[in-house]
Scaffold this motif. Sequence first.
Motif, PDB file in Angstrom:
ATOM      1  N   THR A  66       9.119  20.798  21.191  1.00  0.00           N
ATOM      2  CA  THR A  66       9.545  19.402  21.128  1.00  0.00           C
ATOM      3  C   THR A  66       8.513  18.547  20.410  1.00  0.00           C
ATOM      4  O   THR A  66       8.854  17.718  19.556  1.00  0.00           O
ATOM      5  N   SER A  74      15.005  13.471  22.493  1.00  0.00           N
ATOM      6  CA  SER A  74      14.889  14.456  23.575  1.00  0.00           C
ATOM      7  C   SER A  74      15.121  13.806  24.933  1.00  0.00           C
ATOM      8  O   SER A  74      15.646  14.442  25.856  1.00  0.00           O
ATOM      9  N   ASN A 103      18.254  14.709  27.519  1.00  0.00           N
ATOM     10  CA  ASN A 103      18.019  15.126  28.898  1.00  0.00           C
ATOM     11  C   ASN A 103      18.761  14.270  29.921  1.00  0.00           C
ATOM     12  O   ASN A 103      18.653  14.530  31.128  1.00  0.00           O
ATOM     13  N   ASP A 112      17.466  24.340  28.350  1.00  0.00           N
ATOM     14  CA  ASP A 112      16.503  24.463  27.250  1.00  0.00           C
ATOM     15  C   ASP A 112      16.614  25.814  26.560  1.00  0.00           C
ATOM     16  O   ASP A 112      16.409  25.923  25.344  1.00  0.00           O
ATOM     17  N   VAL A 129      15.246  23.114  22.429  1.00  0.00           N
ATOM     18  CA  VAL A 129      14.332  22.012  22.746  1.00  0.00           C
ATOM     19  C   VAL A 129      13.937  21.183  21.528  1.00  0.00           C
ATOM     20  O   VAL A 129      13.355  20.108  21.680  1.00  0.00           O
ATOM     21  N   ARG A 158       9.398  20.227  33.392  1.00  0.00           N
ATOM     22  CA  ARG A 158      10.023  18.952  33.051  1.00  0.00           C
ATOM     23  C   ARG A 158       8.958  17.899  32.695  1.00  0.00           C
ATOM     24  O   ARG A 158       9.158  17.085  31.786  1.00  0.00           O
ATOM     25  N   SER A 181       7.810  18.720  29.247  1.00  0.00           N
ATOM     26  CA  SER A 181       8.830  18.311  28.280  1.00  0.00           C
ATOM     27  C   SER A 181       8.760  16.808  28.015  1.00  0.00           C
ATOM     28  O   SER A 181       8.819  16.361  26.862  1.00  0.00           O
TER      29      SER A 181
END
Length: 215
Positions: free
Chosen positions: A1, A22, A26, A65, A79, A122, A125
């Motif tokens: 990412t 992103s 999500n 993902d 991702v 998470r 991310s």
Amino acid sequence: TAMSANSPFWQGQDSGYGSYRSRVWNRLPSAGATDVFGSADRYHEQVRAMVDTGVLRDEGMIWFDARLSAAYPTVEVRVADVCLEAFTPVLLAALVRGLVETAAREWRDGRPPAAISTSLLRLASWRAGRSGLDGPLLHPRTMRETSPGGAVEALYAHVREALADHGDDERVREGIARLMERGNGARVQRELLRTEGDLAAVVTRCARLTTPPAG
């Protein structure tokens, strides 16, 4: 990412994120990191249970993902942001293949996956979407704050053997060096905004980056 981050602006304003796309992605009900399934059977059981809730229409709405393809015998890793320049998805494709191959080799050798919780994944991310390559990231092994270069180097070291076996090592090293020097799409877009002055001009310049030179 972080390497692919290319959506710093949202509704005409700088979002403060390298990859705001992103964060939007999500919001989807099945998106993001998952627990370790342990087997294909458990994966498919979970997918069926999620579809049976009625929240998801079908398996096409499984937005993990990393997921098993419903149509091909492959793993889909989902991702990345939409990249600005063509060399970046080529680089990411080689790294993802290296990750999948490395994981498969570890499984064949009887080595369990790293014991990193979904909650920490998470957080990693979010940090990647926020920082891109211009701020701290979480180290993929320790889950502690590190520099962008430290995180990318750890990723490369983890998959280097698989990269070499597939003939991708030199391509990946060159791609990483280029990306770290030039920056991802988010950095390029912000630099263009500083020089061009408005987002319409940024879009025009970015479109030109995707067009091969004449002749």
